[in-house]
Design a protein around this motif. Structure first.
Motif: not given
Ligand SMILES: CC(C)(COP(=O)(O)OP(=O)(O)OC[C@H]1O[C@@H](n2cnc3c(N)ncnc32)[C@H](O)[C@@H]1OP(=O)(O)O)[C@@H](O)C(=O)NCCC(=O)NCCS
Length: 147
Positions: A107-130
């Protein structure tokens, strides 16, 4: 899709569509990571409608969340039917997890993902929950060494 991809029922093998999904998701994950990324888990795979020979498929993969070395990727597959005049049909969806790996497959460390739009932020939050759900119970496990 060609007739070589079909099963005995005349529709395209699920495995053929799954390979397209895996390829597209790997490309999205590898592009973010900057190194190759391997599939570690298929969290969800749903076939919504049959795919037939002659259909033109479009496979869209999107990174929803980036962890330390792993990435949650969502994929949507749509089909334009053979005559290309009908509506575009959503035929499959999937959620997969990839891990960025170094030249030794670790495993190799990766850059953080910075969600930009509100929809991206929602998807990011749901993925964090999963991610929280699947790591529940292993939170105390010490993290592995990463390159
Ligand atoms: C992917 C692989 C390198 C991970 O190695 P590992 O030693 O199990 O990894 P770790 O336990 O250090 O975990 C690494 C990351 O993967 C995540 N992970 C591990 N197993 C997981 C699983 N079953 N589901 C979801 N994520 C998982 C961890 O949460 C961790 O994420 P983080 O770094 O963002 O916190 C290893 O399992 C492997 O090589 N698997 C085979 C991959 C393969 O051949 N795929 C098919 C062809 S591409």
């Amino acid at each position: 899709m060609s007739e070589h991809d079909t099963n005995l029922y005349g529709t395209v093998h699920g495995g053929v569509v799954m390979k397209l999904i895996d390829d597209a998701a790997a490309a999205a994950a590898g592009r973010h990571a900057g190194v190759p990324a391997v599939t570690v888990s298929v969290e969800e795979m749903t076939f919504l409608a049959p795919v037939r020979a002659g259909d033109l498929l479009t496979v869209r993969a999107r990174l929803d969340h980036a962890g330390r070395t792993s990435m949650d990727v969502s994929v949507v597959v749509t089909a334009e039917r053979w005559n290309l005049t009908g509506p575009v049909t959503r035929v499959a969806t999937a959620q997969l997890v990839f891990v960025a790996v170094d030249a030794d497959g670790h495993p190799h460390r990766i850059p953080a993902l910075v969600p930009e739009s509100a929809a991206d932020q929602r998807r990011e939050r749901r993925a964090r929950e999963r991610r929280s759900r699947r790591t529940a119970g292993s939170a105390d496990r010490p993290g592995p060494a990463v390159s």
